[in-house]
Write an enzyme that holds these catalytic residues in place. Structure first.
Site, PDB file in Angstrom:
ATOM      1  CG  ASP A  33     -10.739  -1.470   4.440  1.00  0.00           C
ATOM      2  OD1 ASP A  33     -10.773  -2.707   4.321  1.00  0.00           O
ATOM      3  OD2 ASP A  33      -9.983  -0.883   5.241  1.00  0.00           O
ATOM      4  N   GLY A  34     -13.650  -2.866   4.876  1.00  0.00           N
ATOM      5  CA  GLY A  34     -14.376  -3.182   6.105  1.00  0.00           C
ATOM      6  C   GLY A  34     -15.390  -4.296   5.986  1.00  0.00           C
ATOM      7  NE  ARG A  37     -11.511  -3.708   9.150  1.00  0.00           N
ATOM      8  CZ  ARG A  37     -11.299  -2.397   9.016  1.00  0.00           C
ATOM      9  NH1 ARG A  37     -11.135  -1.640  10.091  1.00  0.00           N
ATOM     10  NH2 ARG A  37     -11.275  -1.850   7.824  1.00  0.00           N
ATOM     11  CB  SER A  78      -5.917  -4.738  -3.984  1.00  0.00           C
ATOM     12  OG  SER A  78      -5.678  -5.597  -2.878  1.00  0.00           O
ATOM     13  CD  GLU A  80      -1.424  -4.770  -2.526  1.00  0.00           C
ATOM     14  OE1 GLU A  80      -2.527  -4.548  -3.078  1.00  0.00           O
ATOM     15  OE2 GLU A  80      -0.360  -4.246  -2.901  1.00  0.00           O
ATOM     16  CG  ASN A  81      -7.871  -7.972  -1.957  1.00  0.00           C
ATOM     17  OD1 ASN A  81      -8.623  -7.222  -2.566  1.00  0.00           O
ATOM     18  ND2 ASN A  81      -7.487  -7.709  -0.704  1.00  0.00           N
ATOM     19  NE  ARG A 203      -8.624   2.119   3.731  1.00  0.00           N
ATOM     20  CZ  ARG A 203      -7.621   1.345   3.365  1.00  0.00           C
ATOM     21  NH1 ARG A 203      -6.681   1.808   2.577  1.00  0.00           N
ATOM     22  NH2 ARG A 203      -7.544   0.100   3.794  1.00  0.00           N
ATOM     23  NE  ARG A 209      -3.544   0.514   5.012  1.00  0.00           N
ATOM     24  CZ  ARG A 209      -4.129   0.072   6.120  1.00  0.00           C
ATOM     25  NH1 ARG A 209      -4.169   0.864   7.196  1.00  0.00           N
ATOM     26  NH2 ARG A 209      -4.666  -1.126   6.183  1.00  0.00           N
ATOM     27  CB  THR A 210      -4.323   6.209  -0.906  1.00  0.00           C
ATOM     28  OG1 THR A 210      -2.900   6.235  -0.986  1.00  0.00           O
ATOM     29  CG2 THR A 210      -4.835   7.550  -0.392  1.00  0.00           C
ATOM     30  CB  SER A 211      -4.605   0.697   0.141  1.00  0.00           C
ATOM     31  OG  SER A 211      -4.709   0.703   1.541  1.00  0.00           O
TER      32      SER A 211
END
Length: 274
Positions: A33-34, A37, A78, A80-81, A203, A209-211
Site C-alpha cells: 500500500d502507498g 500517496r 484487489s 476493490e481496485n 502492510r 487493517r488487513t483489507s
C-alpha cells in the site's frame, strides 16, 4: 559527514536486526500500500508510484530468497481496485503484464527455482494480463524452491463465498454429504489448493487493517500482522528486517507462553497428586 554517519548507522542497525532474527517465517504475505500517496507526496504521476512500487517488489523477492522464505503472496490488485478510473486501471494492467513477463524470463527466477502463481478471479482481468499470468505459470511450473503468489482480482470474502457455493453445489448434486465437509474440503475449493497458512502479514502505507486479504490463510492461521508507516515504494530491506524481527519476537514470546502454561498445568497436577 552527517549523511555518511547516517548511512553507517543504518548499516549497523540492519546488521544487528539480521542477527536478532533467529527464525524466519515460511509464508510472508504483503499488502503493498502507498504507491499513489508516494507519488503524490513527490509531485509525480500515479503511474510513477506504481513503477517504483514494482521495483520494491523485485527487491522484496531478493530479500526473501536470501532468507530462505518458501512462500510469498503479494496483494497486487484487489477486487476493490476495479473501482479506480479506467485510465489508472489500464496503466496498472499494462505494468502488471510487463512485470509478469519480465519475471518469467528472469535468470534469478530460474536460477532460484521460483514458481509463479496467479491467485484470484483471474478471469475478470483483461486478456493481456490473463495471458501474462498463464505465461509466467507455464514458464515456472516445475519449480518448488519458492512459490510467488500474485494476488490479482483478489477479494477474501469473494473467495470464501465462491468456495461455499462450490461445496453447496457438490452436496446438492450428491457428490458429498454435509457431515464429510472438513477444512480440507474448503481449502480444495479456494482459488489455490495447498496454499500454506500465512506466518507474517505485512502492510505498508500506514493503514492498520488487513483489507479483505487472505482471511482463511492469514486470519484463520493466526498470522503475525506487522503494520509499517512507510509507503511501499520506499519500503527498504531495513523495514523488512524490522517486520521479521517483530515476527521472531512474537514467535519466541508465544513459545515461552506455551511452555509456561504447560509448566503451570504440570505443577497443578503434582499438587493435586500429593
Amino acid at each position: 559527514m552527517s549523511l555518511s554517519v547516517g548511512g553507517w548507522f543504518r548499516r549497523q542497525y540492519g546488521s544487528l536486526l539480521s542477527r536478532s532474527v533467529s527464525t524466519s517465517p515460511s509464508h510472508v504475505a504483503v499488502i503493498q500500500d502507498g504507491n499513489r500517496r508516494y507519488a503524490e507526496s513527490r509531485g509525480l504521476e500515479r503511474s510513477a508510484g506504481h513503477q517504483q512500487g514494482a521495483s520494491t517488489t523485485e527487491e522484496l523477492l531478493n530479500w526473501c530468497l536470501e532468507l530462505d522464505i518458501s512462500t510469498v503472496t503479494l496483494y497486487t490488485f484487489s477486487t476493490e481496485n476495479f473501482n479506480r478510473s479506467a485510465d489508472e486501471q489500464a496503466s496498472l494492467f499494462d505494468l502488471i503484464a510487463e512485470k509478469l513477463y519480465e519475471l518469467a524470463d528472469a535468470d534469478r527466477i530460474h536460477d532460484n527455482a521460483v514458481r509463479i502463481r496467479g491467485l484470484g478471479d483471474i478471469a475478470r482481468l483483461p486478456s493481456r494480463v490473463q495471458d501474462a499470468v498463464g505465461y509466467a505459470e507455464n514458464q515456472t511450473d516445475p519449480y518448488d524452491q519458492l512459490q510467488l503468489n500474485i494476488a490479482l482480482a483478489y477479494g477474501g470474502r469473494h473467495e470464501l463465498l465462491t468456495a461455499a457455493q462450490t461445496i453447496a453445489q457438490n452436496v446438492a448434486s450428491g457428490g458429498q454429504s454435509v457431515d464429510t465437509i472438513s477444512t480440507d474440503t474448503i481449502e480444495t475449493a479456494l482459488y489455490r489448493e495447498s496454499l500454506p497458512d500465512v506466518d507474517l502479514l505485512v502492510r505498508t502505507g500506514g493503514a492498520q487493517r488487513t483489507s479483505n486479504f487472505l482471511p482463511w490463510h492469514a486470519m484463520g492461521g493466526e498470522a503475525v500482522v506487522y503494520f509499517s508507516d512507510v509507503y511501499w515504494p520506499a519500503f527498504s530491506r531495513l523495514d523488512f528486517l524490522r517486520a521479521l524481527h517483530a515476527y521472531a519476537t512474537h514467535d519466541q514470546t508465544f513459545h515461552q507462553r506455551r511452555v509456561n502454561q504447560a509448566s503451570s498445568i504440570l505443577e497443578t497436577m503434582r499438587r493435586r497428586a500429593r
